[in-house]
Design an enzyme around this catalytic site. Sequence first.
Site, PDB file in Angstrom:
ATOM      1  N   ASP A  74      34.664  25.727  23.315  1.00  9.44           N
ATOM      2  CA  ASP A  74      34.016  26.467  23.347  1.00  9.44           C
ATOM      3  C   ASP A  74      33.350  26.247  24.780  1.00  9.44           C
ATOM      4  O   ASP A  74      33.156  25.154  24.802  1.00  9.44           O
ATOM      5  CB  ASP A  74      33.173  26.793  21.861  1.00  9.44           C
ATOM      6  CG  ASP A  74      33.453  27.610  21.023  1.00  9.44           C
ATOM      7  OD1 ASP A  74      35.274  27.498  20.964  1.00  9.44           O
ATOM      8  OD2 ASP A  74      32.858  27.022  20.279  1.00  9.44           O
TER       9      ASP A  74
HETATM   10  N1  URA Z   1      33.901  24.266  16.864  1.00  9.68           N
HETATM   11  C1  URA Z   1      33.820  24.686  17.525  1.00  9.68           C
HETATM   12  O1  URA Z   1      33.030  25.661  16.853  1.00  9.68           O
HETATM   13  N2  URA Z   1      33.556  24.834  18.456  1.00  9.68           N
HETATM   14  C2  URA Z   1      33.764  24.337  19.339  1.00  9.68           C
HETATM   15  O2  URA Z   1      33.785  24.009  20.203  1.00  9.68           O
HETATM   16  C3  URA Z   1      34.439  23.344  18.468  1.00  9.68           C
HETATM   17  C4  URA Z   1      34.211  22.766  17.700  1.00  9.68           C
END
Ligand code: URA
Length: 230
Positions: free
Chosen positions: A101
Amino acid sequence: MRLDQFIASSSPLSRKEARRAIHAGSVGVNGEIWKSTGTHVPTGAQIILEGRQLTLPGERYLMLNKPAGVVSATRDNEHTTALDLLPPEMTRNLHIAGRLDADTTGLMLLTTDGQWSHRVTSPKLELLKTYRVSLSTPITDAAIEVLETGVMLHNDPKPTKPAHVKVLEQQLIELRISEGRYHQVKRMLAAVGNHVEALHRQSIGKIVLDLTLEPGAYRELTEQEIASAG
Ligand code: URA
């Protein structure tokens, strides 16, 4: 491979710029100036562009310490992408093996090798991914038990595979998971009534984020690291 294609693959020049350089007499093949763009390059030929020897890059494998605010895309008109953090000549044919993310930091793998990234992200291989997770409220024993057993995520019919939780502080845990579902860590913590304040990926399988890399810095993977995901 055509000469213009070779130059575009082994230098920062685009195909069009490569053709211009060839016409301008800036390219030598085995010690001779070649001015024809479409000529095929003999195997093993020495290609010189403006005095610099070019080599076709093999596959590339990189780790990046992804800073917050950088998106896991190769191109984006509004935001800085992971590829924007690399020198342009590194980015050709590079893709991300396991997205993060925008607000997640830490270990991101990038490669030109589609088969390798497929293995790294394949649910079948179950490579363990370790995240350091800052929480909005203290983690409870009940939540740990649910996370370590398997938790039902919103809009997902299957429970998660058992995770491993290590409590570092009341509101800071290390979570190890073998899957890579969409927003998985945030959804897992939401499912047990908590909220992720900050998320940082430390490792994927045996590949551990190099602590000498400042946020935004990258390095090539070692042969051992590459082989560890095979
Ligand atoms: N899980 C999440 O919620 N976000 C990420 O970026 C990676 C794993």
